[in-house]
Enzyme design. Structure first.
Site, PDB file in Angstrom:
ATOM      1  N   GLY A 196       0.773  -1.237   0.000  1.00 41.30           N
ATOM      2  CA  GLY A 196       0.000   0.000   0.000  1.00 41.30           C
ATOM      3  C   GLY A 196       0.797   1.276   0.000  1.00 41.30           C
ATOM      4  O   GLY A 196       0.214   2.367   0.054  1.00 41.30           O
ATOM      5  N   TYR A 202      -0.701  -1.737 -11.974  1.00 48.71           N
ATOM      6  CA  TYR A 202      -2.156  -1.730 -12.166  1.00 48.71           C
ATOM      7  C   TYR A 202      -2.600  -1.083 -13.482  1.00 48.71           C
ATOM      8  O   TYR A 202      -3.713  -0.566 -13.567  1.00 48.71           O
ATOM      9  CB  TYR A 202      -2.858  -1.053 -10.970  1.00 48.71           C
ATOM     10  N   CYS A 227     -15.046   4.379 -27.102  1.00 48.93           N
ATOM     11  CA  CYS A 227     -16.338   5.026 -27.328  1.00 48.93           C
ATOM     12  C   CYS A 227     -16.975   5.417 -26.007  1.00 48.93           C
ATOM     13  O   CYS A 227     -17.994   4.843 -25.605  1.00 48.93           O
ATOM     14  CB  CYS A 227     -17.242   4.083 -28.105  1.00 48.93           C
ATOM     15  N   GLU A 228     -16.371   6.344 -25.337  1.00 49.88           N
ATOM     16  CA  GLU A 228     -16.835   6.687 -23.995  1.00 49.88           C
ATOM     17  C   GLU A 228     -16.196   8.005 -23.579  1.00 49.88           C
ATOM     18  O   GLU A 228     -14.971   8.146 -23.686  1.00 49.88           O
ATOM     19  CB  GLU A 228     -16.382   5.541 -23.075  1.00 49.88           C
ATOM     20  N   GLU A 287       4.301  -6.320   1.741  1.00 50.35           N
ATOM     21  CA  GLU A 287       3.899  -6.752   0.399  1.00 50.35           C
ATOM     22  C   GLU A 287       3.772  -5.576  -0.574  1.00 50.35           C
ATOM     23  O   GLU A 287       2.681  -5.294  -1.072  1.00 50.35           O
ATOM     24  CB  GLU A 287       2.541  -7.460   0.489  1.00 50.35           C
ATOM     25  N   PRO A 288       4.848  -4.887  -0.849  1.00 56.65           N
ATOM     26  CA  PRO A 288       4.733  -3.766  -1.790  1.00 56.65           C
ATOM     27  C   PRO A 288       4.559  -4.259  -3.227  1.00 56.65           C
ATOM     28  O   PRO A 288       5.247  -5.176  -3.668  1.00 56.65           O
ATOM     29  CB  PRO A 288       6.090  -3.053  -1.638  1.00 56.65           C
ATOM     30  N   GLY A 289       3.625  -3.666  -3.940  1.00 58.82           N
ATOM     31  CA  GLY A 289       3.465  -3.957  -5.363  1.00 58.82           C
ATOM     32  C   GLY A 289       3.781  -2.691  -6.136  1.00 58.82           C
ATOM     33  O   GLY A 289       4.818  -2.548  -6.776  1.00 58.82           O
ATOM     34  N   ARG A 290       2.866  -1.710  -5.989  1.00 61.36           N
ATOM     35  CA  ARG A 290       3.012  -0.431  -6.691  1.00 61.36           C
ATOM     36  C   ARG A 290       4.380   0.218  -6.436  1.00 61.36           C
ATOM     37  O   ARG A 290       4.987   0.744  -7.368  1.00 61.36           O
ATOM     38  CB  ARG A 290       1.901   0.514  -6.186  1.00 61.36           C
TER      39      ARG A 290
HETATM   40  N1  LLP Z   1      -1.153  -7.002  -0.204  1.00 65.41           N
HETATM   41  C1  LLP Z   1      -2.474  -7.149  -0.324  1.00 65.41           C
HETATM   42  C2  LLP Z   1      -3.166  -8.094   0.536  1.00 65.41           C
HETATM   43  C3  LLP Z   1      -3.188  -6.389  -1.270  1.00 65.41           C
HETATM   44  O1  LLP Z   1      -4.496  -6.540  -1.368  1.00 65.41           O
HETATM   45  C4  LLP Z   1      -2.493  -5.470  -2.079  1.00 65.41           C
HETATM   46  C5  LLP Z   1      -3.206  -4.665  -3.072  1.00 65.41           C
HETATM   47  C6  LLP Z   1      -1.104  -5.369  -1.946  1.00 65.41           C
HETATM   48  C7  LLP Z   1      -0.464  -6.133  -0.985  1.00 65.41           C
HETATM   49  C8  LLP Z   1      -0.284  -4.440  -2.798  1.00 65.41           C
HETATM   50  O2  LLP Z   1      -0.635  -3.107  -2.648  1.00 65.41           O
HETATM   51  P1  LLP Z   1       0.291  -1.976  -3.307  1.00 65.41           P
HETATM   52  O3  LLP Z   1       1.614  -1.991  -2.582  1.00 65.41           O
HETATM   53  O4  LLP Z   1       0.489  -2.317  -4.726  1.00 65.41           O
HETATM   54  O5  LLP Z   1      -0.451  -0.722  -3.110  1.00 65.41           O
HETATM   55  N2  LLP Z   1      -5.998  -1.421  -8.534  1.00 65.41           N
HETATM   56  C9  LLP Z   1      -5.718  -0.442  -7.509  1.00 65.41           C
HETATM   57  C10 LLP Z   1      -4.928  -1.014  -6.375  1.00 65.41           C
HETATM   58  C11 LLP Z   1      -5.583  -2.218  -5.740  1.00 65.41           C
HETATM   59  C12 LLP Z   1      -4.704  -2.814  -4.695  1.00 65.41           C
HETATM   60  C13 LLP Z   1      -5.238  -4.140  -4.280  1.00 65.41           C
HETATM   61  N3  LLP Z   1      -4.448  -4.772  -3.288  1.00 65.41           N
HETATM   62  C14 LLP Z   1      -4.999   0.745  -8.154  1.00 65.41           C
HETATM   63  O6  LLP Z   1      -4.806   0.747  -9.356  1.00 65.41           O
HETATM   64  O7  LLP Z   1      -4.657   1.688  -7.471  1.00 65.41           O
END
Ligand code: LLP
Length: 463
Positions: free
Chosen positions: A278, A421, A391-392, A320-323
């Site tokens: 997050g 994402y 188309c939106e 758990e970093p993704g973004r």
């Molecule tokens: N761990 C869990 C349990 C999660 O549900 C998520 C994201 C993450 C880690 C990774 O979060 P991050 O570090 O990437 O913020 N589609 C949305 C974001 C949805 C995130 C869902 N869960 C967007 O485009 O902003």
């Protein structure tokens, strides 16, 4: 900075209140290192390069729209997270942000683990050789087939999300003659300051088991009694694109409190806590994200302090970093098509992609920036809205930005910070072909996810 100081600024009342930018940046040709991948720069001729390759060459070879991912930046970010958290903690990259076999291999090489949330992500991870014990399996509604597979291959942990799932996983593990390592995901009651659709720790939503009303304690009670489960810890994820560490601190404190209650009731000290992902990134120059080492220190300090106060040994922390890993490493390259000036409002710049390759603006009102990358320009700034070809009318990629007023069809523009994402949420709306992801590194570029073709579309259409 006042809007009236800008000659080409909007005069329409709606735009005045809705607009994000108050004035154009001082230099439209400058690239703010905050939002662009690390190796992105302009060469002497004015063309933007990534990994040493001009975007014009990339466009010729790979076409547009396309995502270009700076592999050395991705790897450096992985290392920064791994180093910041050190040996006593684990970093799980959240595959939902963007996953491919190449990414899985990079993660392994850089020492990260992987969080998956579907059978498809699990398949990709295993196929690329990620050891099952380095995978965490998430989701609020894992199917029986997904659980069976995860248990059979021996994933390192399944994160349990409901009372029903506690029983379901225990039952499946027992039937398969296994004892599955699990964590319980709790909702700590924190309102993260982010978009409602990506906030996850307040109580009125679908994820996790509430700490409130003793529900999480009851979940622990049940998990501890079931033979098929080895409960190793508590998990909390409070939302996404968060800058303020306060929410994480409250979350850590509440999770440690639960560990203390578990110790008092069961005489068991659970050895792990996971504080989720997050962490926010810079989409515009106004965003100021935290560095991994600051985050690691803040979380480590609070957990250590709370555990000392509660007389608990400090558990192993995971995140758990993704973004925060993949987001800043990529940009989307588009070719400019139709340009439509709307007198007194703004200029609509249409590109050859849109909401099918970046749904975030339409879905979350997300903010992005954009730059002309195939050349420099000294022309006056003009206020633009970058829109797609769908188309939106909500098909907006960048809501408010400035581009040079000599922009012309055929120019290349790029939207930075689209690594997370965007490809993973891409769609075939209007039968758009999802763009490729091209990894660029040290003067070399290779496709890691190829562009969809019309044959791909027809192959699925079996009627
Ligand atoms: N761990 C869990 C349990 C999660 O549900 C998520 C994201 C993450 C880690 C990774 O979060 P991050 O570090 O990437 O913020 N589609 C949305 C974001 C949805 C995130 C869902 N869960 C967007 O485009 O902003």
């Amino acid at each position: 900075m006042s809007r009236s100081a800008h000659p080409a600024g909007p005069r329409h009342a709606d735009v005045m209140t809705e607009g994000h930018y108050t004035a154009p940046p001082a230099d439209l040709n400058a690239l703010d290192g905050k939002v662009w991948a690390r190796t992105v720069t302009r060469d002497e001729g004015g063309t933007v390069t990534v990994g040493g390759i001009e975007v014009t060459r990339l466009a010729e070879e790979f076409g547009t729209p396309a995502y270009f991912l700076d592999e050395s930046d991705f790897r450096a970010r992985c290392r920064a997270w791994a180093d910041a958290f050190g040996r006593d903690a684990d970093v799980f990259y959240a595959g939902k942000a963007f996953l491919s076999r190449a990414v899985v291999r990079w993660l392994q090489e850089e020492g990260l683990n992987l969080d998956v949330c579907s059978g498809g992500e699990l398949t990709t991870a295993l196929d690329a050789g990620m050891p099952a014990e380095r995978i965490a399996f998430h989701g609020n509604n894992k199917t029986v087939a997904e659980i069976e597979r995860a248990v059979t291959v021996g994933v390192g942990r399944i994160v349990l999300d409901s009372f029903q799932e506690i029983a379901r996983v225990a039952h499946i593990a027992q039937r398969l003659g296994k004892r599955q390592r699990v964590q319980i995901r709790v909702t700590v009651g924190v309102e993260a300051h982010t978009h409602e659709f990506i906030a996850t720790a307040h109580e009125d939503q679908k994820f996790g088991i509430a700490l409130a009303g003793g529900q999480a304690a009851e979940a622990v009670r049940r998990a501890l009694t079931l033979d098929g489960l080895e409960l190793t810890g508590i998990h909390s994820h409070i939302g996404s694109q968060i800058f303020d560490m306060a929410g994480f601190e409250v979350s850590a404190r509440r999770v440690v409190q639960l560990l203390a209650e578990v110790r008092d009731e069961h005489g068991v000290e659970l050895p792990e806590i996971d504080l989720g992902g997050g962490l926010g990134i810079a989409y515009t120059s106004e965003d100021d994200p935290r560095e991994p080492h600051e985050i690691a220190k803040a979380l480590g300090d609070i957990v250590t302090r709370e555990c000392e106060a509660a007389g608990l040994a400090t558990p192993r922390i995971s995140v758990e970093p993704g973004r925060a890993i993949v987001g800043p490493t990529a940009f989307t390259l588009y070719e400019v098509g139709t340009i439509k000036p709307l007198e007194g409002l703004r200029t609509y710049v249409s590109v050859d992609g849109g909401m099918s390759d970046n749904i975030r603006t339409a879905l979350y009102d997300a903010e992005y920036t954009v730059a002309l990358v195939s050349r420099t320009s000294d022309a006056e700034p003009m206020l633009v809205r970058v829109v797609g070809k769908h188309c939106e009318s909500g098909d907006i990629v960048v809501k408010d930005a400035f581009l040079p007023s000599d922009l012309a069809p055929g120019d290349l523009i790029a939207v930075p910070a689209t690594g997370a994402y965007c490809r993973s949420m891409a769609s075939n709306y209007n039968h758009a072909l999802r763009p490729p992801v091209v990894a660029v590194r040290d003067g070399g570029a290779r496709v890691i996810v190829r562009r969809e073709t019309e044959e791909d579309l027809l192959r699925l259409d079996v009627g």
